[in-house]
Design an enzyme around this catalytic site. Structure first.
Site, short mmCIF file in Angstrom:
data_model
loop_
_atom_site.label_atom_id
_atom_site.label_comp_id
_atom_site.label_asym_id
_atom_site.label_seq_id
_atom_site.Cartn_x
_atom_site.Cartn_y
_atom_site.Cartn_z
N CYS A 163 -0.18 3.72 2.47
CA CYS A 163 0.03 4.04 3.62
C CYS A 163 1.16 4.05 3.74
O CYS A 163 1.80 4.47 5.00
CB CYS A 163 -0.55 2.49 3.95
SG CYS A 163 -1.77 1.81 3.09
N ASP A 164 2.26 3.85 3.00
CA ASP A 164 3.65 3.79 3.50
C ASP A 164 4.54 4.02 2.57
O ASP A 164 6.14 4.58 2.93
CB ASP A 164 3.71 1.79 3.27
CG ASP A 164 2.97 1.16 4.99
OD1 ASP A 164 2.84 1.44 5.44
OD2 ASP A 164 3.07 -0.53 3.67
N CYS A 201 0.80 -1.39 0.14
CA CYS A 201 -0.01 0.04 -0.50
C CYS A 201 0.64 1.48 0.61
O CYS A 201 1.36 1.48 0.83
CB CYS A 201 -0.89 0.26 1.03
SG CYS A 201 -2.18 2.00 1.09
C1 LIG Z 1 0.58 -4.89 5.41
C2 LIG Z 1 -0.92 -3.90 5.29
C3 LIG Z 1 -0.62 -2.28 5.77
C4 LIG Z 1 -1.33 -1.76 5.87
N1 LIG Z 1 -1.59 -0.30 6.06
C5 LIG Z 1 -2.10 0.70 6.31
C6 LIG Z 1 -2.19 1.73 6.82
O1 LIG Z 1 -1.37 2.20 7.45
N2 LIG Z 1 -3.69 2.64 6.46
C7 LIG Z 1 -4.56 2.32 6.65
O2 LIG Z 1 -5.68 3.53 6.49
N3 LIG Z 1 -4.59 1.14 5.61
C8 LIG Z 1 -3.73 0.01 5.76
N4 LIG Z 1 -3.78 -0.91 4.92
C9 LIG Z 1 -4.92 -1.27 4.66
C10 LIG Z 1 -6.06 -1.80 5.78
O3 LIG Z 1 -5.13 -2.46 5.92
C11 LIG Z 1 -7.80 -2.52 5.00
O4 LIG Z 1 -7.75 -0.85 3.99
C12 LIG Z 1 -8.83 -2.38 5.78
O5 LIG Z 1 -8.42 -3.97 6.48
C13 LIG Z 1 -9.87 -2.58 5.31
O6 LIG Z 1 -10.87 -3.24 6.09
P1 LIG Z 1 -11.50 -4.53 6.47
O7 LIG Z 1 -12.45 -4.44 7.11
O8 LIG Z 1 -12.35 -3.99 5.03
O9 LIG Z 1 -11.17 -5.72 6.24
P2 LIG Z 1 -9.90 -6.36 6.38
O10 LIG Z 1 -9.28 -5.45 7.89
O11 LIG Z 1 -9.05 -7.37 5.32
O12 LIG Z 1 -10.41 -7.14 7.83
C14 LIG Z 1 -11.59 -8.15 6.87
C15 LIG Z 1 -11.64 -8.93 8.43
O13 LIG Z 1 -12.68 -10.32 8.11
C16 LIG Z 1 -12.15 -11.70 7.83
N5 LIG Z 1 -12.84 -12.75 7.67
C17 LIG Z 1 -13.01 -12.96 5.75
N6 LIG Z 1 -13.37 -14.24 6.43
C18 LIG Z 1 -14.00 -14.50 7.28
C19 LIG Z 1 -14.78 -15.47 7.73
N7 LIG Z 1 -15.47 -16.67 6.56
N8 LIG Z 1 -15.42 -15.88 9.58
C20 LIG Z 1 -15.01 -14.98 10.05
N9 LIG Z 1 -14.11 -13.98 9.55
C21 LIG Z 1 -13.74 -13.59 8.34
C22 LIG Z 1 -10.72 -11.36 8.42
O14 LIG Z 1 -10.01 -12.63 8.70
C23 LIG Z 1 -10.67 -10.32 9.18
O15 LIG Z 1 -10.39 -9.77 10.14
C24 LIG Z 1 -2.61 -2.02 4.86
C25 LIG Z 1 -2.94 -3.02 5.24
C26 LIG Z 1 -1.69 -4.06 4.82
C27 LIG Z 1 -1.90 -5.38 4.11
#
Ligand SMILES: Cc1cc2nc3c(=O)[nH]c(=O)nc-3n(C[C@H](O)[C@H](O)[C@H](O)COP(=O)(O)OP(=O)(O)OC[C@H]3O[C@@H](n4cnc5c(N)ncnc54)[C@H](O)[C@@H]3O)c2cc1C
Length: 321
Positions: free
Chosen positions: A136-137, A133
């Site tokens: 982000c970084d 990302c």
């Molecule tokens: C290494 C890294 C660094 C990042 N740094 C930043 C940053 O500095 N700033 C920023 O704004 N964004 C950052 N991001 C992006 C950010 O993390 C994502 O945009 C954000 O987490 C998305 O949120 P979400 O809730 O949609 O999904 P996610 O964070 O992906 O969460 C989804 C959740 O659903 C769960 N899940 C999936 N399937 C199932 C199932 N069948 N049963 C139960 N649970 C399930 C997963 O396990 C997970 O816990 C980063 C991403 C990565 C990979």
């Protein structure tokens, strides 16, 4: 039966839970058995989430969101959803442990998985120079040399964006032409800080604590080369986690769940989707959190419009059936 079950424990799921719990909907949140907390659990410093002027560690931010959701009455189960029955007034959510929970609404917030290169040390050095990302970084790589892997629109966008910070940006692409749109290509080609390494694949990432270089192999003649750099941005796509809803929820051509305009409403009444699973573009913690808010408010409005008799069924003891 519940008013609302939230699937996913990233910023979208936890924020939806905070809103639903504060609306006295007593949400049940299924957090996953091994990946609770979502993608931010995989990173270190988060500097762009509003409210934390000094930055915050990803896992600490997620612990705060969980605590806030629980404080208002969210019940969290650390298991995986293995099957969903979404049609009809009552939705059924099957867990890995065999429990089946029922609810009038479901908020689907399972996120999206960045594609990995699948090479040694990629995961170990994630957050220590390996990133998925640029937004982000990128800031951490001021005056550094870095590389972006990929040949699509997002790789070109990341490379161009990263020239704001880095002195030099290599684009490593395994072919001799890009998939990216003409306009994106031209912007990248015109940027003096970007150098393309055509027909090359990253085979090694070097570094003990932090990334210090990569090893690339030419796909045409097999020659190898080491490049000293501090950051590697992997931009080869992301896969929304939608396998549970295939055949039930309508998807967009890019694989994200289709929602109605700016809302979180899916094609099935009472089923809402939020976060990266609906978002092919922004994929940030704060946009996912905002999307979780939208889903909780949409679920609240949907429930408010249900007949009193239907709603009354959800006030019963909220145990698994
Ligand atoms: C290494 C890294 C660094 C990042 N740094 C930043 C940053 O500095 N700033 C920023 O704004 N964004 C950052 N991001 C992006 C950010 O993390 C994502 O945009 C954000 O987490 C998305 O949120 P979400 O809730 O949609 O999904 P996610 O964070 O992906 O969460 C989804 C959740 O659903 C769960 N899940 C999936 N399937 C199932 C199932 N069948 N049963 C139960 N649970 C399930 C997963 O396990 C997970 O816990 C980063 C991403 C990565 C990979």
């Amino acid at each position: 039966m519940r008013h609302v079950i939230i699937i996913g424990s990233g910023p979208a799921g936890y924020t939806a839970a905070i809103y639903a719990a504060r609306a006295s909907l007593k949400p049940l949140l299924i957090a996953s058995s091994v990946e609770a907390g979502g993608e931010l659990m995989k990173t270190t410093e988060v500097e762009n989430y509003p409210g934390f002027a000094e930055g915050i560690q990803g896992p600490e931010l997620m612990a705060q969101m969980l605590a806030q959701a629980e404080k208002f009455g969210t019940e969290v189960v650390y298991d995986d959803v293995v099957k969903l029955e979404l049609e009809g007034d009552v939705k059924r959510v099957h867990l890995g442990n065999g429990d089946v929970h029922e609810a009038l609404t479901v908020i689907f917030a399972t996120g999206s998985a960045y594609r990995k290169l699948g090479i040694e040390d990629e995961t170990r050095l994630s957050g220590h120079g390996v990133s998925w990302c640029a937004t982000c970084d990128g800031f951490f790589f001021r005056q550094k040399t870095i590389a972006v892997v990929g040949g699509g629109d997002s790789a070109m966008e990341e490379a161009t964006f990263l020239t704001k910070f880095a002195d030099k940006v290599y684009v490593v692409h395994r072919k001799d032409e890009l998939r990216a749109s003409k306009a994106m290509q031209e912007r990248a080609f015109a940027d003096p800080k970007i150098e393309f390494l055509w027909n090359n694949e990253v085979k090694h990432i070097y570094g003990d604590e932090l990334v210090t270089g990569i090893g690339i192999v030419n796909t045409v003649d097999g020659s190898e080369r080491t490049i000293d750099l501090s950051g590697l941005f992997v931009a080869i796509g992301a896969d929304p986690r939608t396998h549970l809803v295939h055949g039930q929820l309508e998807l967009n051509p890019d694989g994200t769940v289709k929602v109605d305009g700016r809302s979180s409403r899916t094609n099935i009444p009472g089923v809402f989707a939020a976060g990266d699973v609906i978002d092919p573009t922004y994929r940030q913690a704060v946009t996912a959190a905002g999307s979780g808010t939208v889903a909780a408010l949409d679920a609240e409005h949907y429930l408010a419009a249900l007949p009193k008799e239907t709603l009354a069924r959800a006030t019963a003891e909220p145990a698994a059936v």
